[in-house]
Structures are given as structure tokens and as C-alpha cells.
Design a protein around this motif. Structure first.
Motif, PDB file in Angstrom:
ATOM      1  N   VAL A 265       0.909  -1.049   0.050  1.00 41.80           N
ATOM      2  CA  VAL A 265      -0.007  -0.069   0.029  1.00 41.80           C
ATOM      3  C   VAL A 265       0.819   1.191   0.092  1.00 41.80           C
ATOM      4  O   VAL A 265       1.615   1.264   0.909  1.00 41.80           O
ATOM      5  CB  VAL A 265      -1.067   0.028   1.251  1.00 41.80           C
ATOM      6  CG1 VAL A 265      -1.745   1.275   1.262  1.00 41.80           C
ATOM      7  CG2 VAL A 265      -1.922  -1.217   1.222  1.00 41.80           C
ATOM      8  N   ALA A 266       0.732   1.917  -0.885  1.00 42.42           N
ATOM      9  CA  ALA A 266       1.474   3.179  -1.220  1.00 42.42           C
ATOM     10  C   ALA A 266       0.942   4.682  -1.013  1.00 42.42           C
ATOM     11  O   ALA A 266      -0.264   4.817  -1.335  1.00 42.42           O
ATOM     12  CB  ALA A 266       2.321   3.096  -2.434  1.00 42.42           C
ATOM     13  N   LEU A 267       1.708   5.531  -0.606  1.00 47.62           N
ATOM     14  CA  LEU A 267       1.401   6.981  -0.701  1.00 47.62           C
ATOM     15  C   LEU A 267       1.876   7.270  -2.066  1.00 47.62           C
ATOM     16  O   LEU A 267       2.976   7.656  -2.029  1.00 47.62           O
ATOM     17  CB  LEU A 267       1.736   7.737   0.533  1.00 47.62           C
ATOM     18  CG  LEU A 267       1.455   9.308   0.262  1.00 47.62           C
ATOM     19  CD1 LEU A 267      -0.033   9.583   0.363  1.00 47.62           C
ATOM     20  CD2 LEU A 267       2.315  10.021   1.728  1.00 47.62           C
ATOM     21  N   VAL A 268       1.348   7.852  -2.979  1.00 50.48           N
ATOM     22  CA  VAL A 268       1.513   8.058  -4.415  1.00 50.48           C
ATOM     23  C   VAL A 268       1.466   9.582  -4.526  1.00 50.48           C
ATOM     24  O   VAL A 268       0.319  10.250  -4.237  1.00 50.48           O
ATOM     25  CB  VAL A 268       0.852   7.124  -5.337  1.00 50.48           C
ATOM     26  CG1 VAL A 268       1.195   7.791  -6.887  1.00 50.48           C
ATOM     27  CG2 VAL A 268       0.833   5.728  -5.399  1.00 50.48           C
ATOM     28  N   GLU A 269       2.460  10.097  -5.050  1.00 53.13           N
ATOM     29  CA  GLU A 269       2.566  11.437  -5.259  1.00 53.13           C
ATOM     30  C   GLU A 269       2.214  11.419  -6.889  1.00 53.13           C
ATOM     31  O   GLU A 269       2.933  11.124  -7.756  1.00 53.13           O
ATOM     32  CB  GLU A 269       3.758  12.188  -4.888  1.00 53.13           C
ATOM     33  CG  GLU A 269       3.916  13.707  -5.194  1.00 53.13           C
ATOM     34  CD  GLU A 269       5.138  14.196  -4.865  1.00 53.13           C
ATOM     35  OE1 GLU A 269       4.833  14.866  -3.654  1.00 53.13           O
ATOM     36  OE2 GLU A 269       5.992  14.385  -5.275  1.00 53.13           O
ATOM     37  N   LEU A 270       1.162  12.165  -7.171  1.00 49.74           N
ATOM     38  CA  LEU A 270       0.542  12.455  -8.591  1.00 49.74           C
ATOM     39  C   LEU A 270       1.468  13.363  -9.259  1.00 49.74           C
ATOM     40  O   LEU A 270       1.941  14.406  -8.599  1.00 49.74           O
ATOM     41  CB  LEU A 270      -0.803  12.841  -8.572  1.00 49.74           C
ATOM     42  CG  LEU A 270      -1.811  11.730  -7.840  1.00 49.74           C
ATOM     43  CD1 LEU A 270      -3.232  12.144  -8.291  1.00 49.74           C
ATOM     44  CD2 LEU A 270      -1.689  10.175  -8.647  1.00 49.74           C
ATOM     45  N   ALA A 271       1.706  13.261 -10.741  1.00 51.00           N
ATOM     46  CA  ALA A 271       2.175  14.564 -11.255  1.00 51.00           C
ATOM     47  C   ALA A 271       1.619  15.625 -11.200  1.00 51.00           C
ATOM     48  O   ALA A 271       2.462  16.739 -11.300  1.00 51.00           O
ATOM     49  CB  ALA A 271       2.027  14.060 -12.876  1.00 51.00           C
ATOM     50  N   GLU A 272       0.486  15.846 -11.046  1.00 49.35           N
ATOM     51  CA  GLU A 272      -0.166  17.311 -10.507  1.00 49.35           C
ATOM     52  C   GLU A 272       0.213  17.864  -9.022  1.00 49.35           C
ATOM     53  O   GLU A 272      -0.089  18.924  -8.805  1.00 49.35           O
ATOM     54  CB  GLU A 272      -1.625  16.930 -10.465  1.00 49.35           C
ATOM     55  CG  GLU A 272      -2.228  16.692 -11.991  1.00 49.35           C
ATOM     56  CD  GLU A 272      -2.154  15.389 -12.436  1.00 49.35           C
ATOM     57  OE1 GLU A 272      -2.212  15.121 -13.462  1.00 49.35           O
ATOM     58  OE2 GLU A 272      -1.754  14.531 -11.456  1.00 49.35           O
ATOM     59  N   GLY A 273       0.828  16.915  -8.196  1.00 55.21           N
ATOM     60  CA  GLY A 273       1.528  17.711  -7.020  1.00 55.21           C
ATOM     61  C   GLY A 273       0.579  17.073  -5.512  1.00 55.21           C
ATOM     62  O   GLY A 273       1.123  17.317  -4.606  1.00 55.21           O
ATOM     63  N   VAL A 274      -0.529  16.584  -5.821  1.00 53.65           N
ATOM     64  CA  VAL A 274      -0.964  15.947  -4.625  1.00 53.65           C
ATOM     65  C   VAL A 274      -1.020  14.474  -4.459  1.00 53.65           C
ATOM     66  O   VAL A 274      -0.089  13.759  -5.174  1.00 53.65           O
ATOM     67  CB  VAL A 274      -2.794  16.042  -4.996  1.00 53.65           C
ATOM     68  CG1 VAL A 274      -3.058  17.495  -5.006  1.00 53.65           C
ATOM     69  CG2 VAL A 274      -3.180  15.250  -5.907  1.00 53.65           C
ATOM     70  N   ARG A 275      -1.427  13.975  -3.238  1.00 54.29           N
ATOM     71  CA  ARG A 275      -0.792  12.778  -2.928  1.00 54.29           C
ATOM     72  C   ARG A 275      -2.064  11.542  -2.563  1.00 54.29           C
ATOM     73  O   ARG A 275      -2.961  12.149  -1.957  1.00 54.29           O
ATOM     74  CB  ARG A 275       0.098  12.405  -1.735  1.00 54.29           C
ATOM     75  CG  ARG A 275       1.537  13.380  -2.036  1.00 54.29           C
ATOM     76  CD  ARG A 275       2.363  12.981  -0.982  1.00 54.29           C
ATOM     77  NE  ARG A 275       3.498  14.009  -1.125  1.00 54.29           N
ATOM     78  CZ  ARG A 275       4.075  14.828  -0.098  1.00 54.29           C
ATOM     79  NH1 ARG A 275       3.800  14.562   1.074  1.00 54.29           N
ATOM     80  NH2 ARG A 275       4.976  15.677  -0.451  1.00 54.29           N
ATOM     81  N   MET A 276      -2.141  10.414  -2.875  1.00 57.58           N
ATOM     82  CA  MET A 276      -3.350   9.592  -2.442  1.00 57.58           C
ATOM     83  C   MET A 276      -2.496   8.214  -2.022  1.00 57.58           C
ATOM     84  O   MET A 276      -1.715   7.856  -2.572  1.00 57.58           O
ATOM     85  CB  MET A 276      -4.425   9.626  -3.604  1.00 57.58           C
ATOM     86  CG  MET A 276      -3.774   8.952  -4.739  1.00 57.58           C
ATOM     87  SD  MET A 276      -5.183   8.776  -6.037  1.00 57.58           S
ATOM     88  CE  MET A 276      -6.161   7.500  -5.187  1.00 57.58           C
ATOM     89  N   ILE A 277      -3.399   7.585  -1.387  1.00 59.88           N
ATOM     90  CA  ILE A 277      -2.997   6.035  -0.929  1.00 59.88           C
ATOM     91  C   ILE A 277      -3.747   5.179  -1.878  1.00 59.88           C
ATOM     92  O   ILE A 277      -5.183   5.272  -2.104  1.00 59.88           O
ATOM     93  CB  ILE A 277      -3.442   5.896   0.614  1.00 59.88           C
ATOM     94  CG1 ILE A 277      -2.802   6.629   1.448  1.00 59.88           C
ATOM     95  CG2 ILE A 277      -3.426   4.554   1.028  1.00 59.88           C
ATOM     96  CD1 ILE A 277      -3.148   7.081   2.852  1.00 59.88           C
TER      97      ILE A 277
END
Length: 315
Positions: A265-277
Motif C-alpha cells: 500500500v503506497a502513498l503515491v505522489e501524482l504528477a499534479e502534486g497531490v498525494r493519495m493512498i
């Protein structure tokens, strides 16, 4: 199972769970800064005041614990243990904020056993929900209310499985003959008026990010107002789907029928700058690394549910 157990558990309702508790540190700027960095919260209001959702952080005792916990609370947990409900999982919390917390505030609190549920059967097992209510004070003034709910349960039985290197692949990517029995249904996401638009987008296979109309700040998860300027006006941006692994954990325990541990399970940083799990697919769990590039895809674990996940690449 003792038929009189629930009556004995109910007798603890209204009894204190902690008395005269004191925060080990006053509200302070370093903790506020660490919290905001971890959460990605760049509001200019901090650290002049603490983020309201840090309310519980100032009451936590750390590894050494607090001295204020009562015998009544220990007795209640001991009674549940003796009845076979030896496992515990935190399920949810509710908070009310009565006044801002500022650096230098000394925190004190009392807690009460607010409720014990009748016996419930869940996917994890059978047990009782225990809810405590904590009244938090800052410099003696009411500052907030924190309700915390746990499930004390007897784990559902599960046949142990021997894991091979081949089994490290995500369940949904294995050939059908390797998967074994069909897994239980995944838990349904909580959909409310604040995030309904996000899940409507996911159903269309779109990952939508909120954008504040006045200041242009992107935010995720979806919230009713902007963290930067406080505006309630917003529209959405469709995410490109590219991102990188910012941080991750590998889940080994507890086993849950709808999942197939171990999995990443990862905390992903999107190219747009926000993060989601989200889950990482496409690579074995032990190959996931910080900085790994990932691409959005949509997983459909059953006919009623679509979930955004991210596919990694070892290359």
C-alpha cells in the motif's frame, strides 16, 4: 459464551477510562511542522495554531504510556480477553473542536467509557465495540472532544497457507487456477456529499482532483473547503494518471478475507502534486520502492465496485 457477559460489559458504561491525564509536551511548533509536512498541509495558519485534527496527538503517551488510565478500563478489557475477545483493532474516531490550540498550551484530559456494543460479527471476527469519550482541555479550558472506538474480537478462523515466491504476485494477476476460492467482497468506500463526485468519476474511470476556483490550489482527498484560502468554491481537474511512490508499507497482518497479504500500500505522489493512498499492482510486493514510477489503472474487484490503483514498473 457466557450469556450474562453483555450485562457485565454494560455495567462499565459511564465509568472513567482516564482521569487527570496530562499531555507529555505542550503544544509546540516542531510537532505542528512535522504533522503539516507529513500531511502536505501548507496552510499559512500554521504553526500559529495547531491543525484541529492534531487534537489526539497532544494526549498520546508514547511508548511509555500514560499513568492516568483507570482500573475500570483495564478491567473491561480484561473481561473481554477472558471471554476470548483477545484481538483488537481501532475502527474510527470522531472529534469536536471547541477552541484553537496554540504553541505553549498545556493539555489535560479525562476520558469515560461511553458505550459497549452488543456482540457483533464482522469479517475480522466476532466481538464488541468499545467507545471512549475524551474531554480535552487547554490551560484548563475546554478545547475539544475525542471519541475513539475499538473492536475487541475473537479472530475468524482461517486456514494457514504456505507462500511461495510465485504467490508474491497480486491475487488479481494470478492465473485462475492459482487463485483458489473467490475472495470475499471488498469493503465499500464511505460515500458522502463531500466526496460523491470523486467516486462518480472513478465509476467513469476518471481520477478527479479538486481545484479551488479562487486560488487554483489542488487538493486531495476531497474536502468541502480550501486549505489555502478557505473558499468553498471549486471545480475539478482530471489527473493524468502518472505518479511516483512517495512512501509505502507492506501489509502482512491482520489477514482479511477480501485481501491477500502480503501486499503493498503506497502513498503515491501524482504528477499534479497531490498525494493519495492506493494499492500497487504489476510488481511483487517486495519490489516496490520509494521513487518507483507508477501509472493509474482501475481495478474492478466485483460488478458493483471500481477502485483506482497504480501499476508499478521494476524497470
Amino acid at each position: 459464551m457466557d450469556e450474562g457477559l453483555y450485562e457485565r460489559l454494560k455495567a462499565y458504561e459511564g465509568r472513567p477510562a482516564a482521569t487527570g491525564g496530562e499531555g507529555k509536551d505542550p503544544v509546540n511548533e516542531p510537532m505542528i511542522r512535522h504533522w503539516c509536512e507529513a500531511m502536505g498541509d501548507t496552510s499559512p495558519a500554521y504553526p500559529a495554531v495547531a491543525p484541529p485534527t492534531m487534537l489526539q496527538a497532544w494526549t498520546m503517551g508514547g511508548l511509555s504510556g500514560h499513568m492516568g488510565r483507570t482500573e475500570a478500563y483495564d478491567e473491561l478489557l480484561g473481561l473481554l480477553d477472558a471471554a476470548g475477545f483477545t484481538s483488537v483493532v481501532a475502527t474510527d474516531c470522531e472529534q469536536e473542536y471547541l477552541r484553537p490550540l496554540r504553541p505553549g498550551d498545556r493539555i489535560s484530559f479525562d476520558a469515560v467509557i461511553e458505550s459497549v456494543s452488543p456482540r457483533k460479527t464482522t469479517k475480522l471476527g466476532t466481538g464488541h465495540f468499545v467507545t471512549t469519550r475524551m474531554d480535552v482541555r487547554a490551560e484548563g479550558e475546554p478545547a475539544g472532544i475525542h471519541r475513539f472506538r475499538i473492536l475487541k474480537y475473537a479472530p475468524a478462523t482461517r486456514n494457514p497457507q504456505q507462500r511461495t515466491q510465485q504467490e508474491k504476485r497480486p491475487q488479481e494477476e494470478r492465473p485462475q487456477e492459482e487463485r483458489g476460492p473467490s475472495p470475499a467482497r471488498r469493503p465499500r468506500p464511505v460515500v458522502n456529499r463531500d466526496n460523491a463526485g470523486f467516486w462518480e468519476g472513478v465509476a467513469r474511470r476518471e481520477l478527479l482532483i479538486q481545484r479551488c476556483t479562487p486560488c487554483g490550489t489542488l487538493r486531495f482527498p476531497w474536502l468541502p473547503g480550501c486549505n489555502s484560502c478557505g473558499s468553498a468554491d471549486w471545480d475539478t481537474v482530471r489527473a493524468s494518471g502518472s505518479g511516483t511512490v512517495y512512501s509505502y508499507v507492506v501489509m502482512h497482518h491482520p489477514p482479511f478475507p477480501a485481501f491477500d497479504p502480503p501486499y503493498a500500500v503506497a502513498l503515491v505522489e501524482l504528477a499534479e502534486g497531490v498525494r493519495m493512498i492506493s494499492n500497487i499492482t504489476g510488481v511483487p510486493y517486495d519490489k516496490v520502492r520509494i521513487g518507483m514510477p507508477v501509472e493509474l489503472e482501475f481495478l474492478k474487484p466485483d460488478e458493483e465496485l471500481t477502485l483506482p490503483v497504480f501499476r508499478g514498473s521494476e524497470g
